[in-house]
Design a protein around this motif. Sequence first.
Motif, PDB file in Angstrom:
ATOM      1  N   HIS A   3       0.441  -1.498   0.202  1.00  0.00           N
ATOM      2  CA  HIS A   3       0.294   0.574   0.250  1.00  0.00           C
ATOM      3  C   HIS A   3       1.213   1.398   0.045  1.00  0.00           C
ATOM      4  O   HIS A   3       1.756   1.162   0.805  1.00  0.00           O
ATOM      5  N   ILE A   5       0.425   5.582   0.056  1.00  0.00           N
ATOM      6  CA  ILE A   5      -0.394   7.028   0.024  1.00  0.00           C
ATOM      7  C   ILE A   5       0.875   7.514  -0.677  1.00  0.00           C
ATOM      8  O   ILE A   5       1.734   7.892  -0.054  1.00  0.00           O
ATOM      9  N   SER A  54       1.617   6.667  -9.472  1.00  0.00           N
ATOM     10  CA  SER A  54       0.573   5.433  -9.382  1.00  0.00           C
ATOM     11  C   SER A  54       0.919   4.749 -10.150  1.00  0.00           C
ATOM     12  O   SER A  54      -0.055   4.051 -10.244  1.00  0.00           O
ATOM     13  N   VAL A  60      -6.501   4.955  -6.125  1.00  0.00           N
ATOM     14  CA  VAL A  60      -7.809   4.835  -4.758  1.00  0.00           C
ATOM     15  C   VAL A  60      -7.571   6.948  -5.356  1.00  0.00           C
ATOM     16  O   VAL A  60      -6.147   6.868  -4.729  1.00  0.00           O
ATOM     17  N   MET A  62      -8.825   9.902  -3.328  1.00  0.00           N
ATOM     18  CA  MET A  62      -9.800  10.585  -2.568  1.00  0.00           C
ATOM     19  C   MET A  62     -10.288  11.751  -2.806  1.00  0.00           C
ATOM     20  O   MET A  62      -9.642  12.481  -2.722  1.00  0.00           O
ATOM     21  N   TYR A  91      -3.033   5.464  -2.747  1.00  0.00           N
ATOM     22  CA  TYR A  91      -4.223   5.904  -2.364  1.00  0.00           C
ATOM     23  C   TYR A  91      -3.415   7.247  -2.782  1.00  0.00           C
ATOM     24  O   TYR A  91      -2.478   8.232  -2.354  1.00  0.00           O
ATOM     25  N   TRP A 111     -12.420   7.582  -4.130  1.00  0.00           N
ATOM     26  CA  TRP A 111     -13.799   7.155  -2.992  1.00  0.00           C
ATOM     27  C   TRP A 111     -13.879   8.342  -1.660  1.00  0.00           C
ATOM     28  O   TRP A 111     -12.775   9.080  -1.886  1.00  0.00           O
ATOM     29  N   LEU A 127      -7.687   8.314   6.550  1.00  0.00           N
ATOM     30  CA  LEU A 127      -7.055   6.852   5.677  1.00  0.00           C
ATOM     31  C   LEU A 127      -6.213   6.099   6.115  1.00  0.00           C
ATOM     32  O   LEU A 127      -6.673   4.669   6.038  1.00  0.00           O
TER      33      LEU A 127
END
Length: 145
Positions: A3, A5, A54, A60, A62, A91, A111, A127
């Motif tokens: 993951h 961010i 990414s 994802v 936000m 994210y 999201w 998050l």
Amino acid sequence: MKHQIIVAGKPSLKYAKDGVAEYKKRLTRYGSYDLKHVKDGSSIDVSKRLLDGSQNAIRVVMDERGEQLTTQQLFNKINQWEMRGEKRATYLIGASDGHTQDLRDRADLVWALSPLTLQHELALVVLLEQLYRIATMQRGEPYHR
């Protein structure tokens, strides 16, 4: 699954710095959770940096215009991605100007943490807490109630 961010700018408010530090520390027990900061700026510049960072990942975005998910629904999505063999989810949290339509269009998921517009430092803490909550759920630990 790894993951990542990516967020525009670094937290400057004490509560955000403390929250980010706390959840980053907690998440170290649960796998790969990388936090990357990109330079803040216009929505066009920030969206380009977020897209560049990414590639080859589930994106994802936000955004308050996105889908509202319960923790259980996000847990299910992450598990589905893992079952499909996805290696990385990224994210993306933009700056105060928000994301460009191009970035939202190129997302795998848009999201919304809330129907409210959240300050991006607060969104980052929320998050990270949700990712921690899901990690404990995946291990069957009692944090999630």
